[in-house]
Motif scaffolding. Structure first.
Motif, short mmCIF file in Angstrom:
data_model
loop_
_atom_site.label_atom_id
_atom_site.label_comp_id
_atom_site.label_asym_id
_atom_site.label_seq_id
_atom_site.Cartn_x
_atom_site.Cartn_y
_atom_site.Cartn_z
N GLU A 189 0.81 -1.22 0.00
CA GLU A 189 0.00 0.00 0.00
C GLU A 189 0.85 1.27 0.00
OE1 GLU A 189 -3.29 0.20 -0.20
OE2 GLU A 189 -3.52 -1.97 -0.31
N CYS A 190 2.05 1.18 0.54
CA CYS A 190 2.87 2.39 0.75
C CYS A 190 4.21 2.30 0.03
CB CYS A 190 3.09 2.61 2.23
SG CYS A 190 1.63 2.39 3.25
N HIS A 191 4.26 1.57 -1.07
CA HIS A 191 5.51 1.34 -1.78
C HIS A 191 6.20 2.64 -2.15
CE1 HIS A 191 8.12 0.25 -5.22
NE2 HIS A 191 8.26 -0.91 -4.58
N ASP A 192 5.42 3.63 -2.58
CA ASP A 192 6.01 4.89 -3.06
C ASP A 192 6.64 5.71 -1.95
OD1 ASP A 192 5.13 4.14 -5.52
OD2 ASP A 192 3.45 5.55 -5.62
N LEU A 193 6.31 5.39 -0.71
CA LEU A 193 6.85 6.16 0.41
C LEU A 193 8.37 6.14 0.44
CD1 LEU A 193 6.21 7.69 3.07
CD2 LEU A 193 6.20 5.48 4.22
N PHE A 194 8.98 5.06 -0.04
CA PHE A 194 10.43 4.90 0.04
C PHE A 194 11.12 5.23 -1.29
CE2 PHE A 194 8.31 1.97 2.94
CZ PHE A 194 8.88 2.34 4.15
N LYS A 195 10.34 5.64 -2.28
CA LYS A 195 10.90 5.98 -3.58
C LYS A 195 11.82 7.19 -3.45
CE LYS A 195 8.16 4.35 -7.48
NZ LYS A 195 7.19 4.73 -8.53
N GLY A 196 12.94 7.14 -4.14
CA GLY A 196 13.85 8.27 -4.15
C GLY A 196 14.80 8.34 -2.98
N LEU A 197 14.59 7.50 -1.97
CA LEU A 197 15.49 7.50 -0.82
C LEU A 197 16.76 6.72 -1.14
CD1 LEU A 197 13.09 6.83 2.20
CD2 LEU A 197 14.06 9.01 1.47
N GLU A 198 17.87 7.21 -0.62
CA GLU A 198 19.14 6.51 -0.79
C GLU A 198 19.55 5.75 0.47
OE1 GLU A 198 22.01 9.39 -1.99
OE2 GLU A 198 21.00 9.82 -3.90
N SER A 199 19.10 6.22 1.62
CA SER A 199 19.44 5.55 2.88
C SER A 199 18.32 5.74 3.89
CB SER A 199 20.76 6.09 3.45
OG SER A 199 20.67 7.49 3.68
N LEU A 200 18.21 4.77 4.81
CA LEU A 200 17.13 4.76 5.79
C LEU A 200 17.63 4.15 7.09
CD1 LEU A 200 13.91 4.90 6.36
CD2 LEU A 200 13.96 2.47 5.78
N THR A 201 17.27 4.74 8.23
CA THR A 201 17.51 4.14 9.54
C THR A 201 16.18 3.76 10.15
OG1 THR A 201 19.58 5.33 9.98
CG2 THR A 201 18.35 4.51 11.88
N ASP A 202 16.02 2.48 10.47
CA ASP A 202 14.81 1.97 11.11
C ASP A 202 15.07 1.92 12.61
OD1 ASP A 202 12.48 0.74 11.84
OD2 ASP A 202 12.93 -1.19 10.91
N CYS A 203 14.47 2.87 13.35
CA CYS A 203 14.65 2.91 14.80
C CYS A 203 13.84 1.81 15.47
CB CYS A 203 14.23 4.26 15.34
SG CYS A 203 15.36 5.60 14.93
N CYS A 204 14.45 1.14 16.42
CA CYS A 204 13.81 0.00 17.10
C CYS A 204 13.40 -1.04 16.06
CB CYS A 204 12.61 0.45 17.91
SG CYS A 204 13.01 1.65 19.19
N GLY A 205 14.27 -1.30 15.13
CA GLY A 205 13.97 -2.20 14.02
C GLY A 205 14.09 -3.67 14.33
N ASN A 264 19.88 0.95 7.73
CA ASN A 264 20.42 0.72 9.07
C ASN A 264 19.28 0.27 9.98
OD1 ASN A 264 22.99 1.91 8.36
ND2 ASN A 264 22.00 3.92 8.57
N VAL A 265 19.58 -0.60 10.91
CA VAL A 265 18.62 -0.98 11.95
C VAL A 265 19.24 -0.64 13.30
CG1 VAL A 265 17.50 -2.90 13.12
CG2 VAL A 265 17.48 -2.80 10.63
N LEU A 266 18.56 0.25 14.04
CA LEU A 266 19.03 0.65 15.36
C LEU A 266 18.16 0.00 16.42
CD1 LEU A 266 20.69 2.55 17.27
CD2 LEU A 266 18.84 4.22 16.98
N ASP A 267 18.79 -0.61 17.42
CA ASP A 267 18.05 -1.15 18.55
C ASP A 267 19.01 -1.34 19.71
OD1 ASP A 267 15.89 -2.30 20.06
OD2 ASP A 267 15.01 -2.95 18.17
N LEU A 268 18.47 -1.73 20.86
CA LEU A 268 19.28 -1.94 22.04
C LEU A 268 20.29 -3.06 21.81
CD1 LEU A 268 16.51 -1.71 24.80
CD2 LEU A 268 18.20 0.03 24.22
N PRO A 269 21.44 -3.02 22.47
CA PRO A 269 22.46 -4.06 22.25
C PRO A 269 21.94 -5.48 22.41
CG PRO A 269 23.38 -2.25 23.53
CD PRO A 269 21.91 -1.95 23.38
N LYS A 270 21.10 -5.73 23.43
CA LYS A 270 20.62 -7.09 23.66
C LYS A 270 19.75 -7.58 22.51
CE LYS A 270 16.56 -5.73 26.40
NZ LYS A 270 15.90 -5.84 27.72
N VAL A 271 19.12 -6.67 21.77
CA VAL A 271 18.31 -7.04 20.61
C VAL A 271 19.20 -7.29 19.40
CG1 VAL A 271 16.49 -6.29 19.03
CG2 VAL A 271 16.33 -5.73 21.46
N ILE A 272 20.15 -6.40 19.18
CA ILE A 272 21.04 -6.52 18.02
C ILE A 272 21.89 -7.78 18.12
CG2 ILE A 272 22.98 -5.44 16.81
CD1 ILE A 272 20.27 -4.07 16.38
#
Length: 396
Positions: A199-215, A234-242
């Motif tokens: 449904e939201c495919h176009d939301l990420f169009k044109g982006l070169e990089s993305l950080t997903d917080c709490c991914g 990038n996926v950012l999360d707490l050390p125990k999750v990563i």
């Protein structure tokens, strides 16, 4: 002399019977949750799946290795779970044999299936029905009565157990609970990723990089990278999750804390993140997001995917949203937000206003730590998905 209490109007017969029925339902509805937990602990959804999606009680008893003498009791449990929508009845088999089948709800409780869009929700249920959650809920009345002084109070969960949920300290309460909560949050957050990508495919169009917080384990980031191979994630999360995240040749996993720093990227995504935090903490998170992205002119963007509480979605979904809000109030400092919640924030100093579209204009207001010029005018596009989820992008 004390004022006389007003006369209580006794309900009429029909209303009294309905009131009694409602009282039973509200007082005993915990059996719905505990019955669901029992079904998961027994492995009923998975067993029915392995039996072809439809089963008789004798076959189910055999598959679960339950003593045959428990068959009439299992039937009563299954009838309750059918009535509450967890399973469904199938057409009768030979000689009128009673048959039970999976439905949409119980299908997402089937374990051991490796498929892109199947995210088993058993950990979510087991965490939500754990004794730790229930003890926090049972302490609500005492929590309301207690004066915590200045500043935001701890959550009832933290007050009862001595440590907050979704925190590095949670494991000190119970390592098994900590593991279940992390797995449950990841599964819950990943449940609609297929719908979002379609449904939201176009939301990420044109982006070169993305950080997903709490991914979490990177499921969302992998889905985005698969649909947009050029995008660096990038996926950012707490050390125990990563530490538990599976290695991936495209996704860059970063152990850290979004309250302190966020890996720089053209866009930062907060997918079902803000509901865990109160307004003050959301301010701090958004301030870090601002630091991580380039200016609006350079294509900087914050992508927020959240649930908007809305009674127009129907009584069943709205009740679920309100229940979830009270759960979040009990176990975290956050909660579900409706249109008015965002609007109230806009009246505070340093507010940030974003516009959503849903065949009508809604105002989503996120309070900023101070006036950030490039946040003043935010171009937000939003679409609403099942259960009131929306997606949107706000320029940096």
């Amino acid at each position: 002399m004390a004022a006389q209490a007003p006369t209580l109007q006794v309900p009429k017969d029909a209303d009294l019977l309905q009131a009694q029925s409602d009282l039973w339902r509200h007082s005993l509805c915990y059996m719905t949750s505990t019955g669901l937990r029992c079904a998961i602990k027994l492995g009923i959804p998975t067993a029915i799946h392995h039996l072809g999606g439809v089963t008789s009680l004798p076959d189910l008893i055999t598959a679960l290795s339950i003593p045959p003498a428990k068959l009439p009791f299992l039937r009563r449990l299954m009838c309750m779970l059918v009535t509450t929508g967890v399973f469904a009845k199938a057409d009768s088999g030979p000689e009128g044999t009673e048959l039970f089948r999976l439905n949409a709800l119980s299908s997402i409780l089937v374990e051991g299936i490796d498929a892109d869009e199947h995210h088993c929700q058993t950990s979510f249920v087991l965490a939500a029905t754990s004794s730790h959650y229930l003890e926090a809920s049972l302490g609500l009345a005492d929590w309301f009565k207690k004066d915590f002084g200045e500043g935001p109070p701890p959550s009832p969960f933290e007050e009862v157990h001595g440590a907050p949920l979704l925190d590095e300290k949670t494991a000190s309460i119970c390592p098994e609970l900590d593991k279940l909560v992390i797995e449950g949050v990841e599964a819950h957050d990943n449940l609609g990723i297929g719908t979002i990508m379609r449904e939201c495919h176009d939301l990420f169009k044109g982006l070169e990089s993305l950080t997903d917080c709490c991914g979490g384990d990177g499921t969302t980031a992998r889905a985005i990278a698969k649909a947009h191979p050029h995008l660096k994630c990038n996926v950012l999360d707490l050390p125990k999750v990563i530490e538990e995240a599976p290695a991936h040749d495209v996704i860059n996993f970063v152990a850290g804390d979004m309250f302190h720093t966020i890996p720089p990227a053209q866009a930062v995504m907060l997918k079902l993140v803000l509901l865990h935090w109160d307004d003050e903490d959301c301010v701090k998170i958004l301030a870090q997001c601002k630091k991580a992205i380039p200016s609006r002119e350079e294509g900087g963007k914050i992508i927020i995917i959240e649930v908007l509480v809305d009674p127009s979605l129907g009584p069943v979904i709205y009740e679920s949203q309100v229940l979830f809000d009270v759960v979040m109030m009990t176990v975290t400092k956050g909660g579900q937000r409706d249109e008015n919640s965002w609007l109230r924030s806009s009246r505070k100093p340093g507010s940030v206003t974003t516009r959503l579209s849903r065949n009508l204009e809604l105002e989503l207001c996120l309070r900023s730590i101070h006036e950030i010029p490039c946040f003043k005018k935010i171009n937000k596009r939003a679409r609403f998905l099942p259960e009131g989820k929306f997606y949107g992008s706000q320029s940096g």
